[in-house]
Design an enzyme around this catalytic site. Structure first.
Site, PDB file in Angstrom:
ATOM      1  CB  SER A  93      -0.841   0.214   1.161  1.00 43.47           C
ATOM      2  OG  SER A  93      -2.209  -0.991   1.160  1.00 43.47           O
ATOM      3  CG  PHE A 131      -4.973   9.676  -3.044  1.00 42.37           C
ATOM      4  CD1 PHE A 131      -5.080  10.941  -4.034  1.00 42.37           C
ATOM      5  CD2 PHE A 131      -6.180   9.861  -3.391  1.00 42.37           C
ATOM      6  CE1 PHE A 131      -5.390  10.864  -5.657  1.00 42.37           C
ATOM      7  CE2 PHE A 131      -7.571   9.734  -4.135  1.00 42.37           C
ATOM      8  CZ  PHE A 131      -6.883   9.894  -5.456  1.00 42.37           C
ATOM      9  CB  SER A 140     -18.683   3.375  -2.021  1.00 36.74           C
ATOM     10  OG  SER A 140     -18.586   2.537  -1.234  1.00 36.74           O
ATOM     11  NE  ARG A 271      -1.296 -30.794  13.087  1.00 35.83           N
ATOM     12  CZ  ARG A 271      -1.614 -30.670  14.571  1.00 35.83           C
ATOM     13  NH1 ARG A 271      -0.562 -30.472  15.209  1.00 35.83           N
ATOM     14  NH2 ARG A 271      -2.487 -30.714  15.222  1.00 35.83           N
ATOM     15  CD  GLU A 367      -6.209   2.505  -4.448  1.00 35.06           C
ATOM     16  OE1 GLU A 367      -7.632   2.551  -5.147  1.00 35.06           O
ATOM     17  OE2 GLU A 367      -6.110   3.062  -3.538  1.00 35.06           O
TER      18      GLU A 367
END
Lengths: 392, 262
Positions: A93, A131, A140, A271, A367
């Protein structure tokens, strides 16, 4: 370095330099990120000390060629982000914001003075950017933003709040989007320390813990007109930045998926449960591993194609929505399946699975949420927009 | 300072090694090839010397086309020129033949103050090529260098020996081989990678160097066979819960008589 999952020999679709770039960044992540990341995430600390190293590698603005930037292909840039997110979504990010959301708008919409001042500094990691589009009440639906830019003499006065801003507290420079008196969205470069501009860190995150997330507060921030991005007109300007960043997320989350898949596969092979057999020999575990490998492979093809279209110059935001939506969904599901395979070990930070799982909850939503990208595709297919903004 | 660095292209140390059908080679299918890690130290030092003052770094690699990626990696990390020597590739693992080829290339290119190589190539771990090149070029040589200081046409090189450090002075030109600890090699930058893609790689063949391929293959040693290490046996657990003293006695006996370590 960890072997990449490559069931369809997709490596053959990459150029030599794309593979070299991927392997170099992958090695850096293995050597410099993986040994520390669980601790950083646990402490809730972004590893600032890695910024000069990432700058030295040329990771900031890697796909641009101006100002002596490396100018790698879009696929190579995608592979960089894939490898970074194989480390951690927070680290990816950081690079996405610096490159796609700060350097990109300056290069595309900025004046030559703004470019000269900021691009070299951002590329060299001497300046960090953030930003500011999202607001506390407008996620949104950014068109509803309340942040205002009012004319005062030759300059501007900004007021409002931005929320969920990656890198906010680290940033020397914020790209802030605000509506002018005519309701047109404009972009401004707001420097740290500008009177009236303050930053507050979001605390208590269970996700992206090795990343800084902040609120930006603008209280009558006076800016000269030279702080405005002259070529940015309307909401399509910040949306163009987001298309760049979302392209990178489509690649990045593939890295997180690869990390959890590899962890689950290695774990399942050793495992032992029920009669001395490793759990990898059990049908239901195989089904989970195959699901992951299958989805990762499909997503690899999608992002590769997006990259080639991007370099051809024909990539559309709808195609990017498809890639972002698919990769984030697929990676999030992979993390959950990997957690199941690891059982109780899936929740501790001895393994990277829970960290990726928690990170991907954010990446699934930021995003452009999964649902919004669904509706972008839905509108494209049907001609009916199901998310048209109503009156605010 | 004009330096050349000899780069060996070797299987990534994380590779899973399988034997080839003939039994004296590895199966190269699916192997990822990298710069031998000791050569990375050599290259890094040569580039740092250049950056600290002035100079020029040439990387040389002998081998098939995969060495071009090795050479481009070298260019991406700061080398200025790259030379590939081709031909006579039956010389795998034959240190003398490799050294003859590299020495001939160094003489043909000429003008180097320093020749760097890794103390060994991690492919066959022979530690021979650097010293042989020095001998064939009639140059002084210091192996396993951990620190090198230059001045007055000389190098003062530090190398670790049992229980201490040797400090060796040698006139330039000379051959130095790099030991782990000499430096921390850089990662190639994206810009370096992109520039290296466009750089020209000079090629010369074994024949160009006046060497005979058949004679090369016949010189020195030949690898007769390779075998994978035997599979690890299971461990032994002594249960000390009921009688710890007896278990300790048994452990001491096994360490003395079976493992022969005490």
């Amino acid at each position: 370095m960890t072997e990449h999952l490559d069931l369809l020999r997709l490596d053959e679709l990459l150029s030599e330099d794309e593979k070299t770039v991927r392997d170099m960044v992958g090695r850096w992540v293995d050597e410099r990120v993986l040994p520390g990341i669980e601790q950083w995430a646990y402490e809730g600390r972004f590893p600032r000390e890695l910024i000069p190293e990432m700058a030295e590698l040329g990771l900031f603005g890697a796909s641009y060629s101006d100002y002596g930037l490396p100018g790698v292909s879009s696929v190579a840039y995608g592979l960089v982000l894939q490898e970074l997110e194989r480390g951690d979504s927070g680290l990816r990010s950081f690079v996405s914001v610096q490159s796609a959301l700060v350097m990109y708008p300056i290069l595309r919409f900025g004046s030559s003075e703004q470019k000269d001042r900021w691009i070299p500094a951002l590329a060299e990691g001497r300046a960090i950017g953030c930003f500011g589009l999202t607001e506390p009440d407008f996620g949104s639906n950014p068109a509803g933003m309340r942040t205002r830019a009012r004319r005062r003499g030759e300059g501007w006065v900004l007021s409002g709040e931005k929320a969920w801003i990656t890198n906010g507290n680290l940033a020397d420079l914020a790209v802030v989007w605000a509506k002018d008196d005519e309701g047109e969205v404009r972009g401004f470069l707001v420097e740290r320390g500008t009177p009236g501009f303050s930053v507050v860190e979001h605390k208590g995150k269970y996700s992206l813990r090795a990343s800084v997330t902040s609120q930006l507060v603008l209280e009558d921030v006076e800016l000269p007109d030279a702080a405005r991005l002259p070529a940015a007109h309307g909401l399509k300007a910040p949306l163009a930045c987001l298309t760049q960043a979302r392209y990178g997320i489509a690649w990045g989350t593939l890295g997180a998926a690869m990390a959890v898949f590899r962890t689950a596969l290695d774990y399942a092979r050793i495992r032992v449960q029920f009669g001395g057999k490793p759990i990898a020999a059990h049908q239901m575990v195989q089904e989970k591993l195959v699901w992951m490998a299958n989805e990762i492979t499909k997503a690899q093809l999608v992002v590769w194609r997006l990259g080639r279209l991007k370099d051809e110059g024909t990539l559309t935001h709808v195609q990017v929505s498809l890639g972002k939506r698919n990769s984030c969904w697929m990676a999030r599901e992979c993390a959950r399946l990997a957690r199941e395979i690891l059982g109780a070990n899936g929740i501790v930070n001895e393994y990277p699975v829970m960290r990726h799982l928690m990170n991907l909850e954010s990446v699934f939503t930021y995003e452009g949420t999964h649902d919004i990208h669904t509706l972008v595709l839905g509108k494209h297919l049907t001609g009916f927009g199901a998310f048209e903004p109503g009156p605010e | 300072m004009r330096s050349c660095v000899l780069l060996a292209c070797v299987p990534d140390t994380a590779s899973v090694i399988k034997l080839g059908a003939a039994g004296n080679r590895i199966d190269e299918a699916g192997i990822k090839w990298v710069i031998s890690p000791y050569d990375e130290f050599a290259l890094e030092e040569a580039v740092r010397i250049k950056e600290a003052g002035s100079g020029h770094v040439t990387v040389i690699s002998y081998g098939p086309d995969r060495v071009q990626a090795t050479l481009r990696d070298g260019l991406a990390r700061g080398a200025d020129a790259a030379v590939q020597v081709t031909g006579g590739e039956t010389t795998f693992g034959n240190a003398l033949a490799i050294a003859r080829v590299l020495a001939a290339a160094i003489r043909k290119l000429g003008g180097f103050d320093l020749v760097w190589a890794g103390v060994k190539g991690v492919g066959s771990d022979n530690s021979l090529v650097g010293a042989m090149v020095a001998e064939l070029c009639d140059l002084p040589h210091v192996s396993g260098v951990l620190k090198a200081e230059f001045g007055g046409g000389k190098v003062v090189a530090h190398r670790e020996v049992d229980g201490g450090m040797e400090v060796i002075e040698a006139p330039l030109p000379c051959v130095l081989t790099a030991q782990k600890g000499l430096n921390e090699p850089r990662y190639p930058s994206l810009k370096g990678i992109m520039a290296s893609k466009k750089a020209a790689i000079q090629t010369m063949s074994v024949a160009d160097l006046g060497l005979d391929e058949a004679a090369l293959a016949g010189a020195g040693c030949r690898w007769r066979s390779l075998a994978l290490p035997p599979a690890k046996g299971g461990g032994m657990i002594l249960n000390g819960e009921t009688d710890p003293a007896a278990a300790a006695r048994e452990l001491a006996r096994l360490l003395r008589e079976q493992a022969k370590v005490i």
